[in-house]
Design a protein around this motif. Structure first.
Motif, mmCIF file in Angstrom:
data_model
loop_
_atom_site.group_PDB
_atom_site.id
_atom_site.type_symbol
_atom_site.label_atom_id
_atom_site.label_comp_id
_atom_site.label_asym_id
_atom_site.label_seq_id
_atom_site.Cartn_x
_atom_site.Cartn_y
_atom_site.Cartn_z
ATOM 1 N N ASP A 171 10.408 18.423 -14.457
ATOM 2 C CA ASP A 171 11.408 17.708 -15.231
ATOM 3 C C ASP A 171 11.974 16.496 -14.490
ATOM 4 N N ARG A 172 11.518 16.250 -13.265
ATOM 5 C CA ARG A 172 11.997 15.101 -12.493
ATOM 6 C C ARG A 172 10.852 14.118 -12.208
ATOM 7 N N LEU A 173 10.005 13.944 -13.159
ATOM 8 C CA LEU A 173 8.852 13.071 -12.973
ATOM 9 C C LEU A 173 9.290 11.648 -12.628
ATOM 10 N N VAL A 174 10.186 11.057 -13.419
ATOM 11 C CA VAL A 174 10.595 9.670 -13.199
ATOM 12 C C VAL A 174 11.366 9.508 -11.889
ATOM 13 N N PRO A 175 12.396 10.333 -11.615
ATOM 14 C CA PRO A 175 13.118 10.145 -10.343
ATOM 15 C C PRO A 175 12.235 10.334 -9.111
ATOM 16 N N PHE A 176 11.397 11.378 -9.106
ATOM 17 C CA PHE A 176 10.571 11.621 -7.929
ATOM 18 C C PHE A 176 9.485 10.563 -7.778
ATOM 19 N N SER A 177 8.963 10.076 -8.890
ATOM 20 C CA SER A 177 7.969 9.003 -8.812
ATOM 21 C C SER A 177 8.601 7.733 -8.259
ATOM 22 N N ALA A 178 9.809 7.405 -8.752
ATOM 23 C CA ALA A 178 10.513 6.222 -8.257
ATOM 24 C C ALA A 178 10.846 6.376 -6.779
ATOM 25 N N PHE A 179 11.316 7.563 -6.389
ATOM 26 C CA PHE A 179 11.667 7.787 -4.990
ATOM 27 C C PHE A 179 10.428 7.715 -4.107
ATOM 28 N N GLY A 180 9.325 8.309 -4.576
ATOM 29 C CA GLY A 180 8.092 8.264 -3.796
ATOM 30 C C GLY A 180 7.596 6.844 -3.597
ATOM 31 N N ALA A 181 7.626 6.048 -4.670
ATOM 32 C CA ALA A 181 7.177 4.657 -4.568
ATOM 33 C C ALA A 181 8.064 3.875 -3.600
ATOM 34 N N ALA A 182 9.384 4.048 -3.713
ATOM 35 C CA ALA A 182 10.297 3.291 -2.861
ATOM 36 C C ALA A 182 10.167 3.698 -1.399
ATOM 37 N N MET A 183 10.156 4.994 -1.129
ATOM 38 C CA MET A 183 10.085 5.435 0.259
ATOM 39 C C MET A 183 8.707 5.163 0.856
ATOM 40 N N GLY A 184 7.672 5.226 0.022
ATOM 41 C CA GLY A 184 6.347 4.849 0.501
ATOM 42 C C GLY A 184 6.305 3.400 0.918
ATOM 43 N N GLY A 185 6.915 2.526 0.074
ATOM 44 C CA GLY A 185 6.989 1.112 0.435
ATOM 45 C C GLY A 185 7.811 0.880 1.682
ATOM 46 N N ALA A 186 8.931 1.604 1.812
ATOM 47 C CA ALA A 186 9.783 1.446 2.993
ATOM 48 C C ALA A 186 9.057 1.896 4.259
ATOM 49 N N LEU A 187 8.371 3.034 4.181
ATOM 50 C CA LEU A 187 7.634 3.515 5.355
ATOM 51 C C LEU A 187 6.483 2.578 5.706
ATOM 52 N N LEU A 204 0.832 -1.204 0.000
ATOM 53 C CA LEU A 204 0.000 0.000 0.000
ATOM 54 C C LEU A 204 0.867 1.255 0.000
ATOM 55 N N GLY A 205 1.986 1.199 0.726
ATOM 56 C CA GLY A 205 2.895 2.336 0.754
ATOM 57 C C GLY A 205 3.486 2.637 -0.604
ATOM 58 N N VAL A 206 3.803 1.597 -1.378
ATOM 59 C CA VAL A 206 4.336 1.809 -2.725
ATOM 60 C C VAL A 206 3.327 2.561 -3.582
ATOM 61 N N ILE A 207 2.067 2.142 -3.512
ATOM 62 C CA ILE A 207 1.023 2.787 -4.329
ATOM 63 C C ILE A 207 0.830 4.242 -3.905
ATOM 64 N N MET A 208 0.722 4.464 -2.599
ATOM 65 C CA MET A 208 0.505 5.828 -2.115
ATOM 66 C C MET A 208 1.732 6.706 -2.384
ATOM 67 N N GLY A 209 2.942 6.129 -2.179
ATOM 68 C CA GLY A 209 4.155 6.894 -2.432
ATOM 69 C C GLY A 209 4.318 7.239 -3.897
ATOM 70 N N LEU A 210 3.944 6.313 -4.768
ATOM 71 C CA LEU A 210 4.020 6.585 -6.204
ATOM 72 C C LEU A 210 3.106 7.744 -6.583
ATOM 73 N N ALA A 211 1.893 7.714 -6.049
ATOM 74 C CA ALA A 211 0.954 8.804 -6.342
ATOM 75 C C ALA A 211 1.468 10.130 -5.798
ATOM 76 N N LEU A 212 1.992 10.115 -4.574
ATOM 77 C CA LEU A 212 2.495 11.338 -3.970
ATOM 78 C C LEU A 212 3.720 11.857 -4.714
ATOM 79 N N GLY A 213 4.650 10.956 -5.049
ATOM 80 C CA GLY A 213 5.851 11.380 -5.765
ATOM 81 C C GLY A 213 5.535 11.919 -7.139
ATOM 82 N N THR A 214 4.603 11.269 -7.840
ATOM 83 C CA THR A 214 4.217 11.751 -9.165
ATOM 84 C C THR A 214 3.544 13.107 -9.062
ATOM 85 N N GLY A 215 2.648 13.235 -8.093
ATOM 86 C CA GLY A 215 1.951 14.514 -7.937
ATOM 87 C C GLY A 215 2.879 15.653 -7.569
ATOM 88 N N SER A 216 3.903 15.380 -6.767
ATOM 89 C CA SER A 216 4.807 16.445 -6.329
ATOM 90 C C SER A 216 5.604 17.027 -7.482
#
Length: 1091
Positions: free
Chosen positions: A564-580, A545-557
């Motif tokens: 111009d950082r859509l891919v890095p921030f989306s990847a970071f959001g998904a990973a940190m969401g999953g970790a949290l 669930l954290g991966v999904i929520m983090g991906l949405a948050l990272g993409t939205g941010s």
């Protein structure tokens, strides 16, 4: 276990428990109902196991995703990448229509432009910083001269006093400022990066269009003297009789290379020898080595610069008027003498050109004096490529991004602006041709190309307007020159922004993810004291669930902060969401967590084996000699377990532990005899993996190794099976026949490969065999053999593994009819004995039923890995498998260090074994050691995904084999745990006692307990923990040392190896090892049920 009466006899088919009889009698109605209820419970338990197993596999897959995202983000910021186009410029095909005064196509006159010189002497003074070449001028921050000042005056003096004959300019390198990468830029005209995504990724040779290749294509005689890096980049390009390369690695040697260059250079410049060559490339290393050894501000630097000054004065005296002399540095050096990064001192080199006739000029009288410092009128290093190409009459290399240097084309009077405009038009047209092909290959967004395309249109319009004018003026040519120059500069700016920089943000994001995932894995592996099978669902669910929520948050941010950082921030959001999410899951089960600190000696030993390498990777010496360090670790472990085994109270256990400890150490030492030395280890290392240090084929005696393996290894495996009376059911066929025949076919394959390489058929006396010479018989036959081996391993092997029954055998011994003893159950070290009033039934192999059943999986993977390895590697992998089995016996003989659920030493030593045998199978932490030819073992041509899979199996075979063996740590010599399915009715016990046993006591007959799943998951997580620690350490050290001299030679390849191995082991643990355990457990549970 209790010796009470067992209420079920082992009288079913093949010795399995009968489901239709109770104590030899047909079941009564009530008993029938009880059996139906028991069957329902068994089905529920099986479903529960499958669900728990699936969640654990999903959990490890989630960890894999986190590792992928972390490595991706770090790599995207750290490893500079670009696509290499294979297009080549042609002498007869200019990039744009030439003016009416000149026709293209003649290398003698000049391909696209009239040439200025027939010959050239290009001399590289490695690490020649610009301020080494100009007079010292006191500055506020630098009031006293240093040892490198005023020691090399000849370049500045000639440029100042003879401006028509020479010029000196700052020469700015594009990072990374390492010699190999800079030489790529100096010959191709593009921005070299660590990874060039194109052909021949296996080596360092330059395959893209370059100046040296164009000279060779024009039949120019090319000579090289000095740094042998040139021969890695341009193999077989140079005249073998006149060329003299020297080893470049010994930075402590300031003189050997320089003296060698001088010795051979000066005679070649003698008029009697100038007809033997057209272009000379000389590469001096003394200045660079003096910087690395002492730093630039040292008397040794003064001495080296004085030597260079003296040599170039002699070269000037010997030069003729038709030869161009070029002197340059490939990079600079920092205050400590190092380079590799992008600081000013590291990128500011010097460029000097000289001719005995008036060939150079200045666009302004103010430019007669060379720039006082490197910030003034710098020249990009890539500008050398179009400049030299046009001066020597060569076509500009296709991938070039540089521009002509104006002093070389403005004329000796400084007024030939028309010539300068024409060469810039030619260069701009070639750049435009390259950009068009690159954009097509990469599908670049139109918004990226639009600014440069607009400048290109403007420049062409100005040139067409000038052509339409009958009387052209200098101002118009000046406008054309500036327009094409602006186009080139804009293109270069765009490419620099895409290719050649460290993205510190992505680097930091990647490291943050890797740290988070490592912390989670550490807690999961070493902090849980309850069954992981019960705790994993909540951890995985929250993580997903954290991966999904983090991906949405990272993409939205990204739409709010930085689009111009859509891919890095989306990847970071998904990973940190999953970790949290996983962290919150661990918090929710915190009552089941204990301290991660070890609680015994062996736990601390595992910590030491993990931490010491992580610290050591900060040292290039440790990284270079990593294989020797691993040898020490494994030998230490074997000696310590020998001591531990001597303390065991049971003689048979003590002997077994000592025996396998000794075997473990001996096999480690034997395996260490196989080695492939890296360049930095010479001369203290001798390669034995191939026939010689200069060969890539096996010696004849090495071809015997696979045959010895085919003879000996199956018997070794048979001995391990028989030691627990488990050589039954599928084992004789799988081990004694199929595995042996597979190994024999591997031996035949490598013999045929050697016969093909050595052309053996041409020397045989048999006419039939001679008739096969010159045909594809050997290639086709060995390819079919390889395919057969892979079919035996994966198709036949997995089919056998899936359908195999537990390695058990049942024997029944009649008892005297007068016996009045009641039924009982007893378990020995290798079997279980059930006694009834009429017979004694023995289940052979019971005590190791899980281990021997699962062992079939590592065997099939080892067969495939031996095929992918060379003959010497086959022996190393056989020793690795033998050591794995000895390790299992050592852990079983020393139960205080062998529990997979409580001790980390077993999984860590398995990881050390995998890492150690990586080096023993002909590999090093360098791209050059990748055995790309393994992709063609079962194929004629490049085949996807089979070819890359074979390369991966060849490269990571030992790590894969050890990872597949991880579940055996929790299963070896483990019998089905006692459970409630078969209830004990103890003789003489009261009703209350029997009821208590029915409710919760685990005494009774055997069943499969779900606890093994949690234990194996813990062992797998601990195994991954080692590779995650190594990957994190090499990643952080590579980032920290990104300006180190050895970054791209040592630290970066080690990071890449750590990342690749971690991902491979992630996949193998999650989908091969844990997945394979499922089938093995279900097979055992089919016989013994569930507890």
């Amino acid at each position: 276990m209790s010796n009470g009466t067992v209420s079920v006899e082992l009288d079913g088919p093949n010795g399995r428990p009968s489901k239709s009889t109770v104590n030899g009698r047909p079941p009564a109605p009530n008993t029938q109902k009880s059996l139906q209820e028991a069957s329902s419970v068994q089905k529920q338990q099986e479903v529960h196991f499958k669900a728990s197993h699936g969640i654990i596999v999903a959990f490890f897959t989630l960890l894999l995703i986190l590792h992928v995202l972390g490595i991706y983000l770090f790599t995207s910021g750290f490893l500079l990448t670009r696509l290499v186009l294979e297009h080549k410029s042609d002498c007869s095909v200019p990039p744009i229509a030439l003016t009416g005064r000149y026709d293209a196509g003649s290398a003698d006159q000049g391909c696209w432009h009239p040439k200025t010189f027939n010959k050239a002497v290009v001399l590289i003074v490695d690490a020649l910083r610009y301020d080494f070449t100009v007079p010292y001028r006191p500055e506020d921050y630098d009031k006293q001269p240093h040892h490198f000042h005023n020691a090399f005056p000849i370049l500045h003096t000639t440029s100042s006093k003879q401006p028509q004959n020479a010029f000196l300019r700052p020469f700015i390198a594009d990072p990374p400022t390492t010699t190999l990468q800079r030489l790529k830029g100096l010959t191709t005209g593009t921005l070299p990066t660590f990874i060039d995504a194109g052909s021949n990724f296996a080596g360092t040779a330059i395959d893209e269009d370059n100046l040296v290749a164009q000279l060779r294509n024009a039949n120019k005689r090319i000579v090289h003297l000095g740094d042998d890096t040139w021969h890695a980049l341009f193999p077989d390009y140079f005249d073998p009789e006149l060329t003299h390369p020297y080893d470049s690695f010994n930075v402590w040697d300031l003189h050997t290379v320089d003296n060698g260059v001088i010795e051979h250079l000066l005679p070649l410049l003698n008029p009697s020898n100038t007809s033997k060559w057209d272009v000379i490339f000389g590469h001096f290393l003394g200045v660079d080595h003096a910087g690395h050894r002492y730093g630039p501000d040292h008397p040794a630097m003064t001495a080296k610069l004085n030597q260079m000054d003296s040599v170039f004065r002699q070269v000037i005296d010997l030069l003729d008027e038709d030869t161009l002399l070029v002197v340059m540095g490939d990079h600079g050096m920092d205050a400590k003498g190092d380079h590799g990064g992008e600081s000013d001192d590291e990128i500011q080199a010097a460029l000097w050109m000289y001719s005995k006739r008036a060939a150079f000029g200045r666009t302004s009288p103010a430019y007669i004096q060379p720039p006082a410092h490197a910030k003034e009128r710098p020249v990009a290093q890539i500008d050398l490529v179009p400049t030299l190409s046009l001066l020597l009459g060569m076509p500009i290399p296709f991938n070039n991004l540089g521009a002509p240097i104006e002093e070389a084309f403005i004329g000796s009077n400084g007024k030939d602006i028309e010539n300068l405009a024409l060469v810039n038009r030619l260069t701009g047209a070639q750049i435009h041709r390259y950009q068009r092909e690159y954009a097509r290959a990469q599908n670049l967004d139109a918004t990226i190309q639009s600014p440069t395309l607009a400048l290109w249109s403007t420049a062409n319009e100005k040139f067409q307007d000038l052509q339409a004018t009958k009387a052209t003026k200098a101002e118009q040519w000046q406008n054309v020159f500036e327009a094409f120059s602006s186009y080139q500069q804009q293109n270069l700016s765009v490419c620099r922004s895409l290719w050649a920089r460290f993205d510190l943000i992505n680097i930091a994001l990647g490291i943050a993810i890797l740290i988070s995932s490592f912390g989670l894995l550490l807690v999961y592996a070493r902090s849980m004291h309850k069954d992981r099978a019960d705790l994993t669902p909540v951890i995985f669910t929250r993580g997903a669930l954290g991966v999904i929520m983090g991906l949405a948050l990272g993409t939205g941010s990204t739409y709010v902060v930085t689009p111009d950082r859509l891919v890095p921030f989306s990847a970071f959001g998904a990973a940190m969401g999953g970790a949290l999410g996983m962290a919150s899951g661990l918090w929710s089960v915190r009552v089941a967590l204990v301290s991660i600190l070890p609680r015994d000696f062996w736990g601390w030993l595992a910590v030491v084996f993990t931490i010491l390498p992580c610290i050591g990777f900060a040292s290039n010496s440790y990284t270079i000699w990593e294989d020797e360090i691993l040898l020490f670790f494994l030998s230490t472990f074997g000696i310590l377990t020998l001591v531990s085994s001597l303390r065991q109270p049971v003689p048979s256990v003590r002997w077994l532990g000592c025996y396998h400890s000794i075997i473990f150490v001996l096999l480690t030492r034997v395996a260490s005899l196989s080695r492939l030395c890296r360049e930095e280890q010479m001369p203290f290392c001798k390669s034995t993996y191939y026939a010689s240090a200069t060969s890539s084929t096996s010696a004849p005696w090495q071809l015997l190794i696979p045959f010895f393996v085919a003879i000996i290894l199956p018997d070794v495996l048979k001995a391990f099976y028989k030691s627990t009376e488990s050589y039954h059911e599928t084992a004789p066929f799988a081990v004694g026949f199929a595995y042996r025949m597979g190994l024999f076919l591997v031996a035949v394959f490598w013999t045929m490969d050697a016969a093909d390489d050595g052309d053996w058929l041409a020397h045989v006396q048999n006419p039939t065999l001679q008739s096969l010479h010159g045909t594809s018989f050997l290639k086709d036959t060995r390819m079919r053999i390889a395919q057969l081996v892979l079919a035996v391993a994966f198709i036949g092997g997995y089919a056998t593994y899936y359908y195999a029954k537990p390695m058990l055998s049942i024997s029944a011994t009649p008892r005297p009819t007068s016996s009045t003893s009641t039924a009982s159950l007893s378990i020995s070290s290798s079997n279980v004995v059930t006694t009834t009033p009429t017979s004694a039934i023995t289940v052979h192999g019971y005590a190791n039923v899980h281990g021997t059943r699962y062992l079939l999986l590592p065997l099939l993977w080892s067969l495939a890995a031996t095929l992918a390895a060379k003959p010497m590697g086959t022996g190393a992998l056989a020793l690795c498998l033998w050591q794995i089995l000895s390790l299992l016996e050592i852990l079983a003989a020393n139960p205080h260090l062998g529990s997979a659920s409580s001790s980390s030493i077993g999984p860590i030593v398995l990881a050390l074994l995998g890492s150690f045998h990586y080096f023993k199978t002909g590999h090093q932490a360098s791209l050059a050691s990748i055995q790309w030819e393994s992709a063609f073992i079962p194929f004629k041509t490049v085949t996807y995904p089979g070819g890359p899979a074979m390369v991966a199996l060849n490269t990571c075979g030992p790590q894969i084999l050890c990872a597949v063996a991880v579940p055996a740590l929790g299963l070896w010599k483990k019998a089905p745990k006692p459970g409630r399915r078969l209830r004990a009715e103890g003789k003489g016990k009261g009703k209350g006692e029997r009821e208590g046993e029915e409710e919760g006591d685990e005494e009774g007959s055997a069943g499969m307990d779900l606890g093994y799943l949690g234990e194996v998951a813990g062992a797998a997580a601990t195994h991954l923990l080692y590779y995650a620690a190594v990957n994190l350490a090499t990643t952080m050290w590579a980032a920290h040392l990104r300006r180190h001299l050895m970054l791209y030679r040592i630290f970066s390849p080690r990071f890449m190896l750590g990342a690749v191995v971690l991902l491979v082991v992630d996949v193998v643990v999650a989908w091969v090892a844990m997945g394979g355990m499922r089938w093995s457990v279900l097979s055992v549970a089919e016989v013994f049920g569930w507890s």
